[in-house]
Design a protein around this motif. Structure first.
Motif, PDB file in Angstrom:
ATOM      1  N   GLY A   1     -19.710  11.311  27.099  1.00  0.00           N
ATOM      2  CA  GLY A   1     -19.335  12.242  26.032  1.00  0.00           C
ATOM      3  C   GLY A   1     -19.832  13.666  26.214  1.00  0.00           C
ATOM      4  O   GLY A   1     -19.607  14.506  25.347  1.00  0.00           O
ATOM      5  N   THR A   2     -20.492  13.963  27.321  1.00  0.00           N
ATOM      6  CA  THR A   2     -20.923  15.336  27.574  1.00  0.00           C
ATOM      7  C   THR A   2     -19.712  16.262  27.616  1.00  0.00           C
ATOM      8  O   THR A   2     -19.725  17.354  27.055  1.00  0.00           O
ATOM      9  CB  THR A   2     -21.706  15.427  28.902  1.00  0.00           C
ATOM     10  N   TYR A   3     -18.655  15.812  28.303  1.00  0.00           N
ATOM     11  CA  TYR A   3     -17.372  16.506  28.281  1.00  0.00           C
ATOM     12  C   TYR A   3     -16.459  15.683  27.372  1.00  0.00           C
ATOM     13  O   TYR A   3     -15.994  14.613  27.747  1.00  0.00           O
ATOM     14  CB  TYR A   3     -16.766  16.633  29.666  1.00  0.00           C
ATOM     15  N   ALA A   4     -16.205  16.182  26.183  1.00  0.00           N
ATOM     16  CA  ALA A   4     -15.444  15.440  25.182  1.00  0.00           C
ATOM     17  C   ALA A   4     -13.951  15.439  25.508  1.00  0.00           C
ATOM     18  O   ALA A   4     -13.454  16.277  26.268  1.00  0.00           O
ATOM     19  CB  ALA A   4     -15.663  16.059  23.805  1.00  0.00           C
ATOM     20  N   TYR A   5     -13.251  14.507  24.893  1.00  0.00           N
ATOM     21  CA  TYR A   5     -11.800  14.406  25.010  1.00  0.00           C
ATOM     22  C   TYR A   5     -11.149  15.733  24.599  1.00  0.00           C
ATOM     23  O   TYR A   5     -11.524  16.328  23.595  1.00  0.00           O
ATOM     24  CB  TYR A   5     -11.321  13.254  24.107  1.00  0.00           C
ATOM     25  N   GLN A   6     -10.220  16.203  25.400  1.00  0.00           N
ATOM     26  CA  GLN A   6      -9.466  17.449  25.211  1.00  0.00           C
ATOM     27  C   GLN A   6     -10.282  18.716  25.496  1.00  0.00           C
ATOM     28  O   GLN A   6      -9.778  19.805  25.319  1.00  0.00           O
ATOM     29  CB  GLN A   6      -8.837  17.527  23.814  1.00  0.00           C
ATOM     30  N   SER A   7     -11.532  18.583  25.915  1.00  0.00           N
ATOM     31  CA  SER A   7     -12.308  19.770  26.285  1.00  0.00           C
ATOM     32  C   SER A   7     -12.007  20.105  27.753  1.00  0.00           C
ATOM     33  O   SER A   7     -11.327  19.345  28.446  1.00  0.00           O
ATOM     34  CB  SER A   7     -13.803  19.515  26.099  1.00  0.00           C
ATOM     35  N   TYR A   8     -12.500  21.228  28.202  1.00  0.00           N
ATOM     36  CA  TYR A   8     -12.282  21.656  29.581  1.00  0.00           C
ATOM     37  C   TYR A   8     -13.565  21.524  30.391  1.00  0.00           C
ATOM     38  O   TYR A   8     -14.657  21.774  29.892  1.00  0.00           O
ATOM     39  CB  TYR A   8     -11.795  23.106  29.625  1.00  0.00           C
TER      40      TYR A   8
END
Length: 146
Positions: free
Chosen positions: A20-27
């Motif tokens: 979850g460090t890079y969340a869904y839909q993030s870049y």
């Protein structure tokens, strides 16, 4: 045996998406930032990113970067490694699944059957939540059959 740098980048970014460090839909960080972070060449970063894209973790968007498309929170609610069934996809999009038999008949075919009965023409439509999805109607032959 030494581990390839692209594999290390792949594993680290994949783990960051999974936790979850890079969340869904993030870049993701830019290629330049990743090359500085891992002290490697741009081609090495591109190889790792292309592997993540092939595995369904990120989607490259020209001019914007790499968007995370793996939704971990949604996958934990489903079985089968996060795969959706056709029924789940249809329900999430507002479709109601049902099977309706319009008519059922049997007949035996002979050489003269096409002239006597005419051909059947199948017409199908894709209308959400409609009770009729496919119908058959008679269509006379255009040329005589001898």
């Amino acid at each position: 045996m030494a581990r390839a740098i692209f594999q290390t980048i792949y594993d680290n970014v994949k783990q960051s998406i999974d936790d979850g460090t890079y969340a869904y839909q993030s870049y993701l960080p830019s290629e330049t930032e990743l090359t500085q972070l891992f002290d490697c060449s741009r081609m090495t970063v591109r190889r790792a990113i292309s592997m993540l894209a092939a595995d369904g973790y990120v989607l490259p968007q020209q001019g914007k970067g790499m968007r995370v498309i793996r939704n971990i929170s949604d996958e934990t609610n489903r079985g089968g490694g996060g795969l959706e069934t056709f029924k789940e996809i249809a329900a999430s999009r507002g479709f109601e699944l049902k099977t309706v038999t319009m008519s059922l008949s049997s007949s035996s075919a002979t050489r003269r059957s096409p002239r006597l009965r005419g051909f059947l023409k199948a017409v199908s439509s894709r209308v959400p939540n409609a009770s009729v999805m496919q119908t058959d109607g008679p269509c006379a032959p255009t040329t005589p059959i001898t």
